[in-house]
Design an enzyme around this catalytic site. Structure first.
Site, PDB file in Angstrom:
ATOM      1  N   ALA A 101      36.985  37.289   7.283  1.00 58.31           N
ATOM      2  CA  ALA A 101      35.957  36.657   8.113  1.00 58.31           C
ATOM      3  C   ALA A 101      35.510  35.337   7.490  1.00 58.31           C
ATOM      4  CB  ALA A 101      34.764  37.590   8.254  1.00 58.31           C
ATOM      5  N   LEU A 146      34.534  38.602   3.454  1.00 54.40           N
ATOM      6  CA  LEU A 146      34.563  37.167   3.739  1.00 54.40           C
ATOM      7  C   LEU A 146      35.803  36.507   3.129  1.00 54.40           C
ATOM      8  CD1 LEU A 146      30.822  36.184   3.158  1.00 54.40           C
ATOM      9  CD2 LEU A 146      32.023  36.290   5.350  1.00 54.40           C
ATOM     10  N   CYS A 147      36.460  35.730   3.944  1.00 50.46           N
ATOM     11  CA  CYS A 147      37.687  35.041   3.522  1.00 50.46           C
ATOM     12  C   CYS A 147      37.461  34.197   2.266  1.00 50.46           C
ATOM     13  CB  CYS A 147      38.160  34.143   4.674  1.00 50.46           C
ATOM     14  SG  CYS A 147      39.546  33.085   4.290  1.00 50.46           S
ATOM     15  N   PHE A 148      36.287  33.543   2.203  1.00 48.82           N
ATOM     16  CA  PHE A 148      36.064  32.616   1.083  1.00 48.82           C
ATOM     17  C   PHE A 148      35.698  33.346  -0.204  1.00 48.82           C
ATOM     18  CE2 PHE A 148      36.510  28.166   2.339  1.00 48.82           C
ATOM     19  CZ  PHE A 148      36.885  28.356   3.653  1.00 48.82           C
TER      20      PHE A 148
END
Lengths: 130, 295
Positions: free
Chosen positions: B108, B187-189
């Site tokens: 995400a 979360l992708c980051f």
């Protein structure tokens, strides 16, 4: 008994088809070449039993290396069984794509498409793809 | 390889279409990208690079992620209209976060002060899976564009942290197997893959793909500033003290991607057919609660 890959038919999009049981049911999976190209599968979606497929329809999806790729039906017919344990055991698909790694079984509607390749033709396609 | 790749050594590059930065709502952004990718794959339009932002802070789920994991952000509308003036200052932040499900993979992303891009390319082969060369090429171009404005970034695979992780994994199987892959941060980051771009130890850019019949869609995000909706994720401004607006870097990235891929970008617009398809896709998918909540 292990499936004989030289007796299978193959789609250009790397799905294999086993119709050797001669019961009008095609067992479908994805080839070792495709699995190696996909590299590190994380997720898989399967179709519902009872769904009608036409040649080329998307019947599932996989995710690897943050890429979602559709799986294309190599035959027309009705999905009569899905390998529901497979999405949670994708290592097994990596290790054994032709036996444990079957994905769906489809009751064929008509003949197999002429576009399906035999083993030799599919091997040639893969070797040319590098 | 992508269709134009064989032409990169030729005298004349492939013609491409460039859609410059603009803010849109979440459902419109995702539907537009899908409509473009389909048209490019059918070769109805040229390879397309599109830059955009999000008119409201938005959490986009990776295709296979569960909506339940997005509870802290919790407003699955994905289609709230807002006024937008085409810069980051036009983003309307009333405290709520829209949620949309992408068609691409990965984790995400909280889109707020960000430069987002989509790159749609036709493919000449039928091989499945990611086109990792597209990740690598675009990210290398982003690195070079950032360097031009004084920001140092590198792929995660070249970092000390990646080397240390590789060393740990070599003596332990704790990070292998399906479960560990699925247990990555939401979360992708907060995740790390080889091609992610790292600045000051934090991830500032990542991309993901969707294969379509005859083509590939690549989404990517460049985190310009921290968002109050994801305060643990600093952006380029916090990490390097360099403030970048999308229009200050998009042309540079486009030019470098064009050179690297042998594409001559020309500014263009969506075709009528793409606009029609985008409206249909928006209603059927990205603005539909069934789509967002399908997992």
């Amino acid at each position: 008994m292990s499936r004989d890959t030289t007796k299978l038919r193959y789609a250009e999009t790397h799905e294999w088809v086993d119709v050797t049981q001669d019961d009008g049911i095609a067992t479908i999976g994805i080839s070792k070449f495709a699995i190696e190209a996909l590299n590190d599968l994380v997720y898989m979606d399967l179709p519902e039993v009872g769904r009608t497929l036409k040649v080329g329809d998307e019947f599932g999806e996989v995710e690897s290396v943050k890429a979602v790729s559709p799986l294309y039906s190599p035959v027309s017919g009705e999905v009569v069984e899905v390998h529901s344990d497979l999405p949670d055991n994708l290592e097994g698909l990596n290790d054994d794509p032709y036996d444990f790694g079957w994905i769906v079984k489809v009751k064929l509607d008509g003949d197999l498409p002429d576009t399906l390749m035999d083993y030799a033709a599919y091997e040639k396609q893969c070797s040319e793809a590098g | 390889m992508w269709v134009g790749h064989a032409m990169t050594q030729a005298a004349s590059p492939t013609r491409g279409r460039l859609l410059p930065f603009a803010l849109h709502d979440a459902a419109a952004n995702m539907a537009t990208d899908e409509a473009i990718a389909e048209a490019v794959a059918l070769k109805d339009v040229a390879p397309t690079l599109r830059f955009y932002g999000w008119s409201r802070p938005t959490l986009s789920l990776g295709y296979f992620q569960s909506l339940n994991d997005a509870t802290p952000w919790s407003d699955p509308t994905g289609c709230v209209a807002s006024k937008a003036d085409g810069t980051l200052s036009g983003i309307v932040d009333d405290g709520r976060v829209d949620i949309v499900r992408r068609s691409t993979g990965g984790g995400a992303i909280l889109h707020h002060f960000e430069l987002t891009y989509s790159l749609s390319l036709p493919l000449s082969d039928t091989g499945p899976g990611a086109r990792e060369c597209v990740y690598q090429t675009v990210h290398q171009c982003v690195i070079e564009s950032l360097a031009d404005v004084g920001v140092a970034a590198m792929p995660y695979r070249d970092t000390t942290a990646a080397a240390e992780k590789l060393s740990r994994d070599a003596v332990s199987d704790s990070n292998t197997g399906l479960r560990s892959k699925r247990d990555e941060p939401f979360l992708c980051f907060q995740r790390r893959t080889d091609e992610d771009l790292i600045c000051g130890g934090y991830k500032i850019a990542g991309s993901a793909q969707r294969r379509v019949r005859g083509g590939v869609l690549q989404h990517g995000s460049l985190l310009l500033r921290v968002s109050r909706h994801a305060p643990s994720l600093p952006g380029i401004n916090e990490l390097s003290s360099v403030a970048i607006e999308p229009h200050e870097i998009e042309a540079s990235i486009a030019a470098k991607v064009g050179t690297a891929m042998g594409i001559d970008w020309q500014s263009g617009d969506l075709t009528d057919s793409e606009l029609t398809a985008s409206k249909r896709i928006r209603q059927q998918r990205y603005a539909a609660a069934e789509w967002t909540g399908r997992r």
